[in-house]
Design a protein around this motif. Structure first.
Motif, PDB file in Angstrom:
ATOM      1  N   ILE A   1       0.850  -1.199   0.000  1.00  0.00           N
ATOM      2  CA  ILE A   1       0.000   0.000   0.000  1.00  0.00           C
ATOM      3  C   ILE A   1       0.883   1.246   0.000  1.00  0.00           C
ATOM      4  O   ILE A   1       0.638   2.194  -0.753  1.00  0.00           O
ATOM      5  CB  ILE A   1      -0.964  -0.008   1.205  1.00  0.00           C
ATOM      6  N   VAL A   2       1.915   1.248   0.835  1.00  0.00           N
ATOM      7  CA  VAL A   2       2.828   2.394   0.907  1.00  0.00           C
ATOM      8  C   VAL A   2       3.554   2.583  -0.422  1.00  0.00           C
ATOM      9  O   VAL A   2       3.714   3.710  -0.901  1.00  0.00           O
ATOM     10  CB  VAL A   2       3.840   2.204   2.066  1.00  0.00           C
ATOM     11  N   GLU A   3       3.970   1.482  -1.040  1.00  0.00           N
ATOM     12  CA  GLU A   3       4.704   1.563  -2.304  1.00  0.00           C
ATOM     13  C   GLU A   3       3.833   2.034  -3.463  1.00  0.00           C
ATOM     14  O   GLU A   3       4.269   2.835  -4.282  1.00  0.00           O
ATOM     15  CB  GLU A   3       5.295   0.199  -2.654  1.00  0.00           C
ATOM     16  N   VAL A   4       2.625   1.503  -3.541  1.00  0.00           N
ATOM     17  CA  VAL A   4       1.791   1.768  -4.714  1.00  0.00           C
ATOM     18  C   VAL A   4       0.975   3.054  -4.576  1.00  0.00           C
ATOM     19  O   VAL A   4       0.570   3.639  -5.583  1.00  0.00           O
ATOM     20  CB  VAL A   4       0.874   0.555  -5.008  1.00  0.00           C
ATOM     21  N   GLY A   5       0.757   3.523  -3.355  1.00  0.00           N
ATOM     22  CA  GLY A   5      -0.090   4.689  -3.119  1.00  0.00           C
ATOM     23  C   GLY A   5       0.199   5.897  -3.986  1.00  0.00           C
ATOM     24  O   GLY A   5      -0.710   6.433  -4.634  1.00  0.00           O
ATOM     25  N   PRO A   6       1.448   6.351  -4.045  1.00  0.00           N
ATOM     26  CA  PRO A   6       1.734   7.542  -4.842  1.00  0.00           C
ATOM     27  C   PRO A   6       1.581   7.338  -6.355  1.00  0.00           C
ATOM     28  O   PRO A   6       1.457   8.295  -7.103  1.00  0.00           O
ATOM     29  CB  PRO A   6       3.195   7.852  -4.508  1.00  0.00           C
ATOM     30  N   VAL A   7       1.568   6.088  -6.794  1.00  0.00           N
ATOM     31  CA  VAL A   7       1.572   5.791  -8.227  1.00  0.00           C
ATOM     32  C   VAL A   7       0.192   5.437  -8.758  1.00  0.00           C
ATOM     33  O   VAL A   7      -0.172   5.830  -9.869  1.00  0.00           O
ATOM     34  CB  VAL A   7       2.550   4.626  -8.522  1.00  0.00           C
ATOM     35  N   ASP A   8      -0.576   4.686  -7.992  1.00  0.00           N
ATOM     36  CA  ASP A   8      -1.848   4.148  -8.481  1.00  0.00           C
ATOM     37  C   ASP A   8      -2.876   4.145  -7.352  1.00  0.00           C
ATOM     38  O   ASP A   8      -2.895   3.248  -6.515  1.00  0.00           O
ATOM     39  CB  ASP A   8      -1.615   2.734  -9.010  1.00  0.00           C
ATOM     40  N   PHE A   9      -3.737   5.149  -7.363  1.00  0.00           N
ATOM     41  CA  PHE A   9      -4.717   5.303  -6.289  1.00  0.00           C
ATOM     42  C   PHE A   9      -5.771   4.198  -6.278  1.00  0.00           C
ATOM     43  O   PHE A   9      -6.253   3.803  -5.223  1.00  0.00           O
ATOM     44  CB  PHE A   9      -5.415   6.661  -6.381  1.00  0.00           C
ATOM     45  N   VAL A  10      -6.130   3.691  -7.459  1.00  0.00           N
ATOM     46  CA  VAL A  10      -7.153   2.643  -7.530  1.00  0.00           C
ATOM     47  C   VAL A  10      -6.623   1.358  -6.900  1.00  0.00           C
ATOM     48  O   VAL A  10      -7.293   0.721  -6.082  1.00  0.00           O
ATOM     49  CB  VAL A  10      -7.599   2.403  -8.990  1.00  0.00           C
ATOM     50  N   THR A  11      -5.413   0.972  -7.262  1.00  0.00           N
ATOM     51  CA  THR A  11      -4.806  -0.220  -6.681  1.00  0.00           C
ATOM     52  C   THR A  11      -4.618  -0.051  -5.187  1.00  0.00           C
ATOM     53  O   THR A  11      -4.870  -0.981  -4.406  1.00  0.00           O
ATOM     54  CB  THR A  11      -3.461  -0.532  -7.358  1.00  0.00           C
ATOM     55  N   GLU A  12      -4.207   1.133  -4.763  1.00  0.00           N
ATOM     56  CA  GLU A  12      -4.051   1.404  -3.339  1.00  0.00           C
ATOM     57  C   GLU A  12      -5.378   1.176  -2.615  1.00  0.00           C
ATOM     58  O   GLU A  12      -5.417   0.529  -1.562  1.00  0.00           O
ATOM     59  CB  GLU A  12      -3.573   2.832  -3.118  1.00  0.00           C
ATOM     60  N   ASP A  13      -6.467   1.672  -3.179  1.00  0.00           N
ATOM     61  CA  ASP A  13      -7.779   1.518  -2.561  1.00  0.00           C
ATOM     62  C   ASP A  13      -8.184   0.048  -2.480  1.00  0.00           C
ATOM     63  O   ASP A  13      -8.721  -0.406  -1.469  1.00  0.00           O
ATOM     64  CB  ASP A  13      -8.820   2.320  -3.339  1.00  0.00           C
ATOM     65  N   LEU A  14      -7.923  -0.713  -3.547  1.00  0.00           N
ATOM     66  CA  LEU A  14      -8.235  -2.143  -3.535  1.00  0.00           C
ATOM     67  C   LEU A  14      -7.430  -2.874  -2.459  1.00  0.00           C
ATOM     68  O   LEU A  14      -7.963  -3.722  -1.736  1.00  0.00           O
ATOM     69  CB  LEU A  14      -7.947  -2.760  -4.903  1.00  0.00           C
ATOM     70  N   LEU A  15      -6.148  -2.540  -2.342  1.00  0.00           N
ATOM     71  CA  LEU A  15      -5.302  -3.178  -1.339  1.00  0.00           C
ATOM     72  C   LEU A  15      -5.741  -2.812   0.074  1.00  0.00           C
ATOM     73  O   LEU A  15      -5.706  -3.651   0.980  1.00  0.00           O
ATOM     74  CB  LEU A  15      -3.831  -2.805  -1.551  1.00  0.00           C
ATOM     75  N   ILE A  16      -6.173  -1.574   0.267  1.00  0.00           N
ATOM     76  CA  ILE A  16      -6.667  -1.150   1.580  1.00  0.00           C
ATOM     77  C   ILE A  16      -7.918  -1.954   1.949  1.00  0.00           C
ATOM     78  O   ILE A  16      -8.054  -2.432   3.079  1.00  0.00           O
ATOM     79  CB  ILE A  16      -6.953   0.367   1.609  1.00  0.00           C
ATOM     80  N   GLY A  17      -8.828  -2.131   1.002  1.00  0.00           N
ATOM     81  CA  GLY A  17     -10.039  -2.909   1.254  1.00  0.00           C
ATOM     82  C   GLY A  17      -9.725  -4.365   1.575  1.00  0.00           C
ATOM     83  O   GLY A  17     -10.298  -4.948   2.509  1.00  0.00           O
ATOM     84  N   LEU A  18      -8.816  -4.949   0.812  1.00  0.00           N
ATOM     85  CA  LEU A  18      -8.416  -6.331   1.045  1.00  0.00           C
ATOM     86  C   LEU A  18      -7.766  -6.484   2.419  1.00  0.00           C
ATOM     87  O   LEU A  18      -8.070  -7.412   3.174  1.00  0.00           O
ATOM     88  CB  LEU A  18      -7.459  -6.796  -0.045  1.00  0.00           C
ATOM     89  N   THR A  19      -6.888  -5.547   2.757  1.00  0.00           N
ATOM     90  CA  THR A  19      -6.223  -5.577   4.061  1.00  0.00           C
ATOM     91  C   THR A  19      -7.241  -5.469   5.185  1.00  0.00           C
ATOM     92  O   THR A  19      -7.162  -6.200   6.178  1.00  0.00           O
ATOM     93  CB  THR A  19      -5.194  -4.434   4.163  1.00  0.00           C
ATOM     94  N   SER A  20      -8.197  -4.603   5.026  1.00  0.00           N
ATOM     95  CA  SER A  20      -9.244  -4.438   6.035  1.00  0.00           C
ATOM     96  C   SER A  20     -10.021  -5.734   6.245  1.00  0.00           C
ATOM     97  O   SER A  20     -10.283  -6.147   7.383  1.00  0.00           O
ATOM     98  CB  SER A  20     -10.188  -3.312   5.627  1.00  0.00           C
ATOM     99  N   ASP A  21     -10.382  -6.392   5.150  1.00  0.00           N
ATOM    100  CA  ASP A  21     -11.119  -7.658   5.257  1.00  0.00           C
ATOM    101  C   ASP A  21     -10.283  -8.728   5.959  1.00  0.00           C
ATOM    102  O   ASP A  21     -10.789  -9.462   6.809  1.00  0.00           O
ATOM    103  CB  ASP A  21     -11.531  -8.155   3.872  1.00  0.00           C
ATOM    104  N   LEU A  22      -9.006  -8.824   5.608  1.00  0.00           N
ATOM    105  CA  LEU A  22      -8.140  -9.818   6.238  1.00  0.00           C
ATOM    106  C   LEU A  22      -7.922  -9.520   7.718  1.00  0.00           C
ATOM    107  O   LEU A  22      -7.873 -10.437   8.546  1.00  0.00           O
ATOM    108  CB  LEU A  22      -6.800  -9.906   5.508  1.00  0.00           C
ATOM    109  N   GLU A  23      -7.801  -8.233   8.060  1.00  0.00           N
ATOM    110  CA  GLU A  23      -7.652  -7.855   9.468  1.00  0.00           C
ATOM    111  C   GLU A  23      -8.901  -8.249  10.262  1.00  0.00           C
ATOM    112  O   GLU A  23      -8.796  -8.722  11.393  1.00  0.00           O
ATOM    113  CB  GLU A  23      -7.402  -6.359   9.599  1.00  0.00           C
ATOM    114  N   ARG A  24     -10.061  -8.061   9.662  1.00  0.00           N
ATOM    115  CA  ARG A  24     -11.318  -8.430  10.324  1.00  0.00           C
ATOM    116  C   ARG A  24     -11.373  -9.947  10.547  1.00  0.00           C
ATOM    117  O   ARG A  24     -11.721 -10.409  11.638  1.00  0.00           O
ATOM    118  CB  ARG A  24     -12.511  -7.981   9.478  1.00  0.00           C
TER     119      ARG A  24
END
Length: 70
Positions: free
Chosen positions: A36-59
């Motif tokens: 997420i940290v690596e891709v954030g500045p380059v690709d906001f859509v991918t960053e958002d998808l990774l954030i959602g996936l991370t949230s689900d896995l954390e839950r």
């Protein structure tokens, strides 16, 4: 009411299996956070998808941990 626990022939319990799963989920979550940290500045859509996936896995990880403590 006491919680039932299964024990395998090798002595491992269902709690051991859940603990291993939580450990694996934690490793995946940590790697996703790094991406997420690596891709954030380059690709906001991918960053958002990774954030959602991370949230689900954390839950899921939290729910397994909570069940294992009960």
């Amino acid at each position: 009411m006491p919680r039932a626990s299964l024990t395998r022939a090798d002595g491992r319990t269902d709690s051991d299996a859940v603990e291993a799963l939580v450990h694996a989920l934690s490793a995946v979550i940590e790697r996703l956070r790094e991406r997420i940290v690596e891709v954030g500045p380059v690709d906001f859509v991918t960053e958002d998808l990774l954030i959602g996936l991370t949230s689900d896995l954390e839950r899921q990880s939290w729910m397994f941990q909570a069940e294992n403590r009960a």
